[in-house]
Design a protein around this motif. Structure first.
Motif, PDB file in Angstrom:
ATOM      1  N   UNK A  71     -14.164 -30.739 -41.027  1.00 33.10           N
ATOM      2  CA  UNK A  71     -13.943 -31.944 -40.231  1.00 33.10           C
ATOM      3  C   UNK A  71     -15.185 -32.388 -39.456  1.00 33.10           C
ATOM      4  N   UNK A  81     -11.392 -33.423 -32.854  1.00 33.33           N
ATOM      5  CA  UNK A  81     -10.637 -33.243 -34.097  1.00 33.33           C
ATOM      6  C   UNK A  81     -10.726 -31.782 -34.566  1.00 33.33           C
ATOM      7  N   UNK A  92      -3.295 -30.977 -36.770  1.00 29.96           N
ATOM      8  CA  UNK A  92      -2.509 -30.238 -37.748  1.00 29.96           C
ATOM      9  C   UNK A  92      -2.972 -28.785 -37.844  1.00 29.96           C
ATOM     10  N   UNK A 107     -11.660 -25.089 -41.116  1.00 28.24           N
ATOM     11  CA  UNK A 107     -11.205 -26.447 -40.826  1.00 28.24           C
ATOM     12  C   UNK A 107     -12.287 -27.211 -40.058  1.00 28.24           C
ATOM     13  N   UNK A 124      -4.157 -31.460 -45.761  1.00 27.10           N
ATOM     14  CA  UNK A 124      -3.599 -30.517 -44.785  1.00 27.10           C
ATOM     15  C   UNK A 124      -2.118 -30.782 -44.556  1.00 27.10           C
ATOM     16  N   UNK A 180      -8.657 -29.547 -32.305  1.00 28.00           N
ATOM     17  CA  UNK A 180      -7.201 -29.689 -32.403  1.00 28.00           C
ATOM     18  C   UNK A 180      -6.669 -29.333 -33.792  1.00 28.00           C
ATOM     19  N   UNK A 181      -7.538 -28.881 -34.663  1.00 29.58           N
ATOM     20  CA  UNK A 181      -7.079 -28.453 -35.989  1.00 29.58           C
ATOM     21  C   UNK A 181      -7.352 -26.982 -36.272  1.00 29.58           C
ATOM     22  N   UNK A 221      -8.620 -36.139 -46.630  1.00 28.19           N
ATOM     23  CA  UNK A 221      -8.976 -35.071 -45.691  1.00 28.19           C
ATOM     24  C   UNK A 221      -7.751 -34.636 -44.889  1.00 28.19           C
ATOM     25  N   UNK A 222      -6.967 -35.618 -44.431  1.00 28.87           N
ATOM     26  CA  UNK A 222      -5.786 -35.310 -43.627  1.00 28.87           C
ATOM     27  C   UNK A 222      -4.560 -35.060 -44.507  1.00 28.87           C
ATOM     28  N   UNK A 224      -3.274 -36.343 -37.757  1.00 26.23           N
ATOM     29  CA  UNK A 224      -4.624 -35.933 -37.336  1.00 26.23           C
ATOM     30  C   UNK A 224      -4.682 -34.540 -36.726  1.00 26.23           C
TER      31      UNK A 224
END
Lengths: 456, 66
Positions: free
Chosen positions: B19, B50, A392, B15, A333, B53-54, A329-330, A390
């Motif tokens: 998430x 999360x 991004x 995103x 990206x 912040x994405x 998932x991370x 985390x």
């Protein structure tokens, strides 16, 4: 909104150019579409001959993304520009081009559709003249469109690429990746060398978008040639860039075939969708298909290749993905941030002062989202690949109204392509020099890797 | 904790939906939609942060209660 109400297409017999008449606020405006560099105001040859310039010595004053040394070293170039206090580089090449490098300046251009037009998004030796093509529609809507037409064209395409429409393609993409891996034949660990770009990455997006459009599978190699012509041969004379015209003819043949044999695919969808109660004219459908082919192929292929290039050199990241698949998932990206393949472009719409730069109408502005993704003011330790980063907010798919329409598909292809490759080959390493692309799409075109381990 | 989504800023990067699907859904155009009303359950606070912040467009903001 009246810009798009009615189209009428005809061929001007004297010039052979295609003319689209558009009713706009009660008046009919003719837009000329053709490929002749002279005799019309649709194509301005810019006063630039690549042969007059040598290799780039100082990217601050002579930036060139088509210099063969640029793509292999781009992160270093951006770093030097930033650290040298140059947030916006310039060059006289291409008739004048500005290059914002920082997150702040890239973001500002991306959001400013008043001062920067998307009429042309690939820098070349020619640029569209004032009547060249239907600003605000452009040759490949909606990427070449400005507001207000942009939003209408985009809303036609968005439903075809929404997350829930794209998700069901996963099993088919997975099968395709497995088939490509199978076709590599017998692998002897420690000895066998494969080309992860040519034998793997480049085949994935072309196959997927071709299937979505309902084009014949045997034409894949043809698409790649077209796309190469559009994106990489930017320093050649317009007359030698036959690819664009051939592509137009090919797509019209596909449209005709779909008209004769309607089927449930993206091409039929575009032919039947209605804008203000009218179906789209063939040139508009064709422009959208050009966009999907050009935008969907080179880009994702580059992202897959760069990601595998990274993993070949970073077994610790590779191992982490195998041990902890959730980290994808991370990681996905982070691959997109660190190896963003796409740099866009704009034309200056009107004279303006941009951070002290005297920008003139029709100057090019290169829009390197990949450079913004490595700005230390936005990302901690930007030149380090952190597999589980985390936070991004990368701009790999652009920012603002032109956010990559195909991002959900691109992400899915990238994720599945990496997963299948590392599952089949739990260890591999670089096996020679990597050849990088030239131009606005950055990624490996030849990527030899030695397979060190094959899954049972 | 409350989550706010600025629909004008959202460009459909998706995103947040990837998430924190418990908090966000997407419409047919890929635009984000907030699916919680009022306070965010405590076990979803991390996911909310999360998602915020994405977001590349800074369309999601978080208000922490007192």
């Amino acid at each position: 909104m009246t810009d798009t109400a009615n189209y009428l297409t005809r061929i001007d017999e004297a010039t052979g150019n295609k003319v689209i008449s558009i009713e706009r606020s009660g008046e009919t405006v003719d837009f000329i579409i053709g490929s002749s560099p002279d005799g019309t105001d649709l194509w301005q040859r810019v006063p630039y001959d690549a042969n007059d310039y040598g290799p780039v010595a100082d990217p601050r004053t002579d930036f060139d993304h088509a210099d063969s040394a640029y793509n292999p070293n781009a992160p270093q170039v951006w770093k030097e520009l930033r650290e040298g206090g140059c947030p916006v580089a310039h060059t006289d090449r291409y008739g004048g081009m500005w290059v914002p490098i920082t997150d702040e300046t890239v973001t500002e251009v991306a959001y400013d559709t008043e001062n920067f037009t998307s009429r042309a998004v690939v820098v070349g030796v020619g640029r569209p003249g004032d009547r060249a093509l239907p600003a605000p529609i452009g040759g490949a809507p909606p990427i070449t469109s400005d507001p207000p037409f942009h939003n209408m064209a985009r809303r036609l395409l968005l439903p075809a690429f929404a997350p829930k429409v794209i998700e069901p393609w996963e099993p088919e993409i997975r099968r395709l990746c497995q088939k490509l891996l199978d076709e590599m034949g017998d692998i002897t660990p420690g000895e066998s060398v494969v080309d992860a770009a040519i034998q793997y990455a480049q085949n994935i997006p072309v196959n997927v978008i071709g299937r979505m459009l309902g084009f014949p599978e045997e034409d894949e190699a043809l698409f790649r040639t077209f796309v190469h012509d559009v994106l990489e041969r930017i320093n050649e004379e317009p007359g030698t860039r036959e690819g664009g015209d051939d592509l137009g003819v090919y797509i019209q043949e596909q449209i005709d075939d779909h008209r004769a044999n309607p089927r449930d695919d993206l091409t039929s969808y575009l032919m039947n969708v209605e804008l203000d109660g009218n179906k789209l004219e063939d040139p508009v459908v064709s422009g959208m298909v050009v966009l999907l082919l050009v935008a969907g192929i080179d880009t994702t292929w580059s992202a897959i290749g760069s990601s595998l290039w990274h993993l070949a050199q970073h077994p610790e990241d590779h191992q982490r993905l195998l041990d902890d698949p959730e980290v994808m998932t991370f990681a996905l990206e982070e691959f997109l941030r660190a190896y963003a393949p796409v740099t866009m472009a704009r034309l200056v719409a009107k004279d303006n002062d941009f951070h002290g730069c005297p920008m003139k109408k029709d100057d090019w502005v290169l829009l390197p989202f990949p450079a913004a993704n490595r700005d230390p003011r936005k990302f901690e330790d930007p030149d380090t690949f952190i597999v589980d980063r985390e936070e991004n907010r990368h701009a790999a798919f652009g920012l603002g109204i032109h956010r990559c329409l195909g991002s959900n598909l691109a992400r899915l292809e990238l994720k599945v392509a990496i997963e299948e490759f590392i599952k089949r080959f739990p260890r591999f390493e670089l096996a020679g020099d990597t050849r990088w692309s030239v131009g606005q799409i950055r990624g490996p075109r030849e990527l030899s890797v030695r397979i060190l381990e094959v899954a049972d | 904790m409350r989550v706010h989504l600025d629909a004008e800023k959202c460009q459909g990067h998706n995103r947040c939906y990837a998430l924190a699907p418990e908090l966000f859904d997407v419409d047919d155009y890929g635009q984000a939609m907030l699916i919680v009303e009022g306070d965010v359950p405590a076990d979803l606070h991390d996911k909310a942060r999360l998602a915020a912040s994405n977001c590349p467009e800074y369309a999601i903001t978080i208000t922490e209660n007192g």
